[in-house]
Design a protein around this motif. Sequence first.
Motif, PDB file in Angstrom:
ATOM      1  N   THR A   1      18.120  73.616  -8.142  1.00 52.57           N
ATOM      2  CA  THR A   1      17.905  75.063  -7.968  1.00 52.57           C
ATOM      3  C   THR A   1      16.987  75.409  -6.802  1.00 52.57           C
ATOM      4  OG1 THR A   1      16.152  74.874  -9.637  1.00 52.57           O
ATOM      5  CG2 THR A   1      18.318  75.587 -10.400  1.00 52.57           C
TER       6      THR A   1
ATOM      7  N   GLU B   1      24.581  75.091  -7.972  1.00 56.87           N
ATOM      8  CA  GLU B   1      25.455  75.217  -9.136  1.00 56.87           C
ATOM      9  C   GLU B   1      24.982  74.346 -10.303  1.00 56.87           C
ATOM     10  OE1 GLU B   1      29.929  75.087  -8.277  1.00 56.87           O
ATOM     11  OE2 GLU B   1      29.018  74.263  -6.458  1.00 56.87           O
ATOM     12  N   ARG B   2      25.283  74.809 -11.500  1.00 54.15           N
ATOM     13  CA  ARG B   2      25.015  74.033 -12.700  1.00 54.15           C
ATOM     14  C   ARG B   2      26.201  73.097 -12.963  1.00 54.15           C
ATOM     15  NH1 ARG B   2      23.583  77.598 -17.812  1.00 54.15           N
ATOM     16  NH2 ARG B   2      22.056  78.281 -16.247  1.00 54.15           N
ATOM     17  N   PHE B   3      25.918  71.869 -13.424  1.00 51.17           N
ATOM     18  CA  PHE B   3      26.994  70.940 -13.790  1.00 51.17           C
ATOM     19  C   PHE B   3      26.621  70.210 -15.071  1.00 51.17           C
ATOM     20  CE2 PHE B   3      24.255  69.049 -10.593  1.00 51.17           C
ATOM     21  CZ  PHE B   3      24.014  67.748 -11.012  1.00 51.17           C
TER      22      PHE B   3
ATOM     23  N   THR C   1      24.483  74.669  -3.107  1.00 45.31           N
ATOM     24  CA  THR C   1      24.898  75.835  -3.900  1.00 45.31           C
ATOM     25  C   THR C   1      24.005  76.114  -5.093  1.00 45.31           C
ATOM     26  OG1 THR C   1      26.354  74.571  -5.378  1.00 45.31           O
ATOM     27  CG2 THR C   1      27.305  75.381  -3.293  1.00 45.31           C
TER      28      THR C   1
ATOM     29  N   GLU D   1      29.976  65.285 -15.334  1.00 44.64           N
ATOM     30  CA  GLU D   1      29.926  65.315 -13.878  1.00 44.64           C
ATOM     31  C   GLU D   1      28.720  64.536 -13.359  1.00 44.64           C
ATOM     32  OE1 GLU D   1      30.944  66.805  -9.848  1.00 44.64           O
ATOM     33  OE2 GLU D   1      31.884  65.962 -11.645  1.00 44.64           O
TER      34      GLU D   1
ATOM     35  N   ARG E   1      27.387  69.356  -2.183  1.00 42.54           N
ATOM     36  CA  ARG E   1      27.798  70.559  -2.919  1.00 42.54           C
ATOM     37  C   ARG E   1      26.664  71.117  -3.759  1.00 42.54           C
ATOM     38  NH1 ARG E   1      32.739  71.238  -7.359  1.00 42.54           N
ATOM     39  NH2 ARG E   1      32.049  73.282  -8.123  1.00 42.54           N
ATOM     40  N   TYR E   2      26.060  70.273  -4.592  1.00 45.54           N
ATOM     41  CA  TYR E   2      25.106  70.788  -5.572  1.00 45.54           C
ATOM     42  C   TYR E   2      23.750  71.116  -4.952  1.00 45.54           C
ATOM     43  CZ  TYR E   2      28.689  69.533  -8.900  1.00 45.54           C
ATOM     44  OH  TYR E   2      29.878  69.456  -9.578  1.00 45.54           O
ATOM     45  N   TYR E   3      23.356  70.397  -3.900  1.00 43.47           N
ATOM     46  CA  TYR E   3      22.141  70.772  -3.169  1.00 43.47           C
ATOM     47  C   TYR E   3      22.290  72.157  -2.538  1.00 43.47           C
ATOM     48  CZ  TYR E   3      19.399  66.340  -2.864  1.00 43.47           C
ATOM     49  OH  TYR E   3      18.607  65.242  -3.103  1.00 43.47           O
TER      50      TYR E   3
ATOM     51  N   ALA F   1      28.929  64.819  -3.442  1.00 44.41           N
ATOM     52  CA  ALA F   1      28.527  65.636  -4.583  1.00 44.41           C
ATOM     53  C   ALA F   1      27.159  66.270  -4.335  1.00 44.41           C
ATOM     54  CB  ALA F   1      28.507  64.790  -5.850  1.00 44.41           C
TER      55      ALA F   1
ATOM     56  N   ALA G   1      20.981  71.055 -12.532  1.00 40.53           N
ATOM     57  CA  ALA G   1      21.137  71.916 -11.347  1.00 40.53           C
ATOM     58  C   ALA G   1      19.995  71.661 -10.371  1.00 40.53           C
ATOM     59  CB  ALA G   1      21.168  73.391 -11.729  1.00 40.53           C
TER      60      ALA G   1
END
Length: 244
Positions: free
Chosen positions: A121, A153-155, A151, A159, A147-149, A144, A119
């Motif tokens: 964070t 979110e954990r993946f 939010t 992924e 999105r992850y930067y 990708a 993540a």
Amino acid sequence: MTLIARTRARGVETLSLDAPANRNALSAALVGELADALTDCAKDADVRAIVLTHTGNTFCAGADLRDPPNPDALVGLFRQIVGLRKPVVARVTGHVRAGGLGLLAACDITAASTEATFAFTEVLIGVAPAVISLALLPRTDPRALARYYLTGERFDATEAARIGLLTVAGEDVDTALAPVLDGLRRAAPQALAETKQLLTARVLETFDRDAADFTALSARLFASPQAREGMTAFLERRDPPWVL
């Protein structure tokens, strides 16, 4: 106290982040000790390749908020891994957060077990993944990362492999790495060095072009009132005031 454990087997030096009580966070001391260990490996003709791994159930929790490294030192560590004329392989069996993902991105080959989680964070505490982007942006899927930067979110490892953060994910990370390490042991040292230089040239260009700007951004955000509140909330295990 030693923060980097070192072992060697058949020309492969294993450097283990060894501060599990601190979730192997990137403290000033750990960053300095890891940089010194990498320098030793670079000078040692008997070291063919380096494996970067960890003790405990966290590979790296990101920057140590109580003893943060100097941003220039962190940039220097990531650039050192990218520019080292020997392959650096990440071996992950636990969680990776924030700055720990910069370590992964700097490595040449990355492998994780399916129990690993990831993540970005930074946005959750009021900062941005600035310094780690020097290695991440050239090597990871941009959609990708968006999105992850944004939010936090954990993946999972599957992924992470899909978006280019990992080279391989598998139930047993050592089984996945066995053919990789065998190949590195069979390769000529000169060929490894020159091939790595081919592969990392564009990443190093990003460091040379953007490091000063990204470091300044990181320093500015970490000194901001929002970041101070976000880090305090994190350490106190509560939501910061901007959570809706």
